[in-house]
Design an enzyme around this catalytic site. Structure first.
Site, short mmCIF file in Angstrom:
data_model
loop_
_atom_site.label_atom_id
_atom_site.label_comp_id
_atom_site.label_asym_id
_atom_site.label_seq_id
_atom_site.Cartn_x
_atom_site.Cartn_y
_atom_site.Cartn_z
N GLU A 26 -0.58 -9.42 -0.56
CA GLU A 26 -1.99 -9.73 -0.29
C GLU A 26 -2.82 -9.72 -1.57
O GLU A 26 -3.69 -10.56 -1.77
CB GLU A 26 -2.54 -8.72 0.73
CG GLU A 26 -1.94 -8.92 2.12
CD GLU A 26 -2.24 -7.79 3.09
OE1 GLU A 26 -2.12 -6.61 2.68
OE2 GLU A 26 -2.61 -8.06 4.24
N GLY A 44 0.60 -5.10 0.99
CA GLY A 44 -0.61 -5.18 0.19
C GLY A 44 -0.36 -5.82 -1.17
O GLY A 44 -1.28 -6.39 -1.77
N GLU A 86 4.86 -5.09 7.07
CA GLU A 86 4.15 -3.98 7.73
C GLU A 86 4.63 -3.74 9.16
O GLU A 86 4.57 -2.63 9.67
CB GLU A 86 2.64 -4.25 7.75
CG GLU A 86 1.96 -4.22 6.39
CD GLU A 86 1.92 -5.57 5.69
OE1 GLU A 86 2.72 -6.46 6.05
OE2 GLU A 86 1.09 -5.72 4.77
N ALA A 139 0.86 -1.18 0.00
CA ALA A 139 0.00 0.00 0.00
C ALA A 139 0.90 1.23 0.00
O ALA A 139 2.05 1.17 0.44
CB ALA A 139 -0.89 -0.01 1.23
N1 CO8 Z 1 4.57 3.12 -0.82
C1 CO8 Z 1 4.96 4.26 -1.39
N2 CO8 Z 1 6.10 4.40 -2.10
C2 CO8 Z 1 6.89 3.31 -2.21
C3 CO8 Z 1 6.55 2.08 -1.63
C4 CO8 Z 1 5.32 2.00 -0.91
N3 CO8 Z 1 4.89 0.85 -0.35
N4 CO8 Z 1 7.54 1.19 -1.90
C5 CO8 Z 1 8.46 1.85 -2.62
N5 CO8 Z 1 8.07 3.12 -2.82
C6 CO8 Z 1 8.78 4.18 -3.55
C7 CO8 Z 1 9.99 4.69 -2.77
O1 CO8 Z 1 9.58 5.66 -1.83
C8 CO8 Z 1 10.83 5.25 -3.88
O2 CO8 Z 1 10.32 6.52 -4.25
P1 CO8 Z 1 11.33 7.75 -4.52
O3 CO8 Z 1 12.15 7.32 -5.70
O4 CO8 Z 1 10.41 8.88 -4.82
O5 CO8 Z 1 12.14 7.90 -3.27
C9 CO8 Z 1 10.58 4.31 -5.05
O6 CO8 Z 1 9.34 3.64 -4.76
C10 CO8 Z 1 11.64 3.26 -5.20
O7 CO8 Z 1 11.81 2.62 -3.94
P2 CO8 Z 1 13.24 2.43 -3.23
O8 CO8 Z 1 14.16 3.55 -3.61
O9 CO8 Z 1 12.99 2.19 -1.79
O10 CO8 Z 1 13.75 1.11 -3.99
P3 CO8 Z 1 14.74 0.01 -3.42
O11 CO8 Z 1 15.04 -0.88 -4.58
O12 CO8 Z 1 15.87 0.62 -2.68
O13 CO8 Z 1 13.87 -0.80 -2.31
C11 CO8 Z 1 11.89 -1.93 -1.49
C12 CO8 Z 1 12.75 -1.54 -2.72
C13 CO8 Z 1 12.68 -2.93 -0.63
C14 CO8 Z 1 10.64 -2.59 -2.02
C15 CO8 Z 1 11.55 -0.67 -0.66
O14 CO8 Z 1 11.03 0.30 -1.55
C16 CO8 Z 1 10.54 -0.90 0.43
O15 CO8 Z 1 10.89 -1.44 1.47
N6 CO8 Z 1 9.29 -0.48 0.19
C17 CO8 Z 1 8.25 -0.56 1.20
C18 CO8 Z 1 7.73 -1.99 1.35
C19 CO8 Z 1 6.67 -2.04 2.43
O16 CO8 Z 1 6.91 -1.75 3.58
N7 CO8 Z 1 5.46 -2.46 2.02
C20 CO8 Z 1 4.33 -2.57 2.94
C21 CO8 Z 1 3.55 -1.30 2.90
S1 CO8 Z 1 2.24 -1.28 4.10
C22 CO8 Z 1 1.02 -2.22 3.39
O17 CO8 Z 1 1.16 -2.71 2.32
C23 CO8 Z 1 -0.23 -2.43 4.20
C24 CO8 Z 1 -1.29 -3.09 3.34
C25 CO8 Z 1 -2.62 -2.85 3.93
C26 CO8 Z 1 -3.73 -3.15 2.95
C27 CO8 Z 1 -5.02 -2.49 3.23
C28 CO8 Z 1 -5.20 -2.03 4.60
C29 CO8 Z 1 -6.43 -1.41 4.99
#
Ligand code: CO8
Length: 258
Positions: free
Chosen positions: A112, A109, A132, A65
């Site tokens: 999921e 998400g 998460e 998400a």
């Molecule tokens: N949300 C928003 N932006 C994101 C997300 C995300 N989940 N993941 C990556 N991005 C963005 C980064 O901010 C970055 O943007 P920018 O270039 O503007 O800084 C761009 O995508 C590229 O990401 P990275 O530079 O971080 O790329 P890396 O290759 O270094 O890392 C990762 C990749 C490991 C995937 C890393 O981006 C990461 O850890 N992302 C977050 C993963 C995460 O925590 N996901 C869970 C999110 S919470 C969730 O999903 C809850 C679901 C609930 C469902 C419904 C509930 C009601």
């Protein structure tokens, strides 16, 4: 309908949906979930479509998400506004099979969403996880419910509590994905699987999907009874007559989806 966060195309009898927020690794925001729900609904009601494939990019199926969008929400915002959950139910309502073709990250998400599809075909590059907990929250779209059913309680606890990622080989061993293929063959394989399904009798396809999903909602005795009634009802279709006649006559069946 013109979409901004997904790309749709029709490939033979397959409806293909590509998540398309590359700069955010396909993070799922309300707009994307609304568009995904609309595209799924349109393919589901299109008589020319027999199967649907959802995919992302080479780097990410979906990295979860949208954290930026969620960061400032209060309890009342998410409770009253049904943030991001509002269109997830649309995915479960789709009656035609939906295949997730996953390369790269399928996190939070994103994992999921893949698990809500009927099966997952993974590229060797796929990584699955429910991280998460690292954000001070927890899975909210079925991660704590579908993951243990797919991979066992032990692995679900491990993934949700430590936030570690599982690679494609481990995901296949654990039963989360049905097959792992080289990354450059992912779409070929997923579209071939979809084309095979779309070549079958659609009533049988829909009944099998409904019956397998029932296995997760009921007892074995009830489930077997449910399956038997559906099995009986296939004998009311023209396609059952055609399929069995074609076998006896040693020719390919020509299903009419009736
Ligand atoms: N949300 C928003 N932006 C994101 C997300 C995300 N989940 N993941 C990556 N991005 C963005 C980064 O901010 C970055 O943007 P920018 O270039 O503007 O800084 C761009 O995508 C590229 O990401 P990275 O530079 O971080 O790329 P890396 O290759 O270094 O890392 C990762 C990749 C490991 C995937 C890393 O981006 C990461 O850890 N992302 C977050 C993963 C995460 O925590 N996901 C869970 C999110 S919470 C969730 O999903 C809850 C679901 C609930 C469902 C419904 C509930 C009601």
């Amino acid at each position: 309908m013109a979409y901004e966060t997904i790309i749709t195309e029709v490939n033979g009898k397959t409806g293909l949906i590509r998540l398309n927020r590359p700069k955010a690794l396909n993070a799922l925001n309300d707009q994307l979930m609304d568009e995904l729900g609309a595209a799924l609904g349109a393919f589901d009601s299109d008589d020319g479509i027999g199967c649907i494939v959802i995919t992302g990019s080479e780097k990410a199926f979906a990295a979860g998400a949208d954290i930026g969008a969620m960061a400032k929400f209060t309890y009342m915002d998410v409770f009253k506004g049904e943030y991001i959950t509002r269109n997830w139910e649309q995915i479960r309502r789709v009656r035609k099979p939906v295949i997730a073709a996953v390369a790269g990250y399928a996190l939070g998400g994103g994992c999921e969403l893949a698990m809500m599809c009927d099966f997952i075909i993974a590229a060797e590059t796929a990584k699955f996880g429910q991280p998460e907990i690292k954000l001070g929250t927890m899975p909210g779209a079925g991660g704590t419910q579908r993951l243990p059913r797919a991979v066992s309680k032990a692995k679900a606890m491990d993934l949700c509590l430590t936030a570690r990622m599982m690679d494609a080989a481990e995901a296949e061993r654990a039963g989360l994905v049905s097959r792992v293929v080289p990354a450059d063959k992912l779409m070929e394989e997923a579209l071939a699987a979809a084309a095979t399904i779309a070549s079958m009798s659609l009533p049988s396809v829909m009944m099998i999907k409904e019956s397998i999903n029932r296995a997760y909602e009921t007892t074995l005795a009830e489930g077997v009874q449910f399956e038997r009634r559906l099995f009986h009802s296939t004998f009311a279709t023209e396609d059952q007559k055609e399929g069995m006649a074609a076998f006896v006559e040693k020719r390919a069946p020509a299903f009419k989806n009736q």
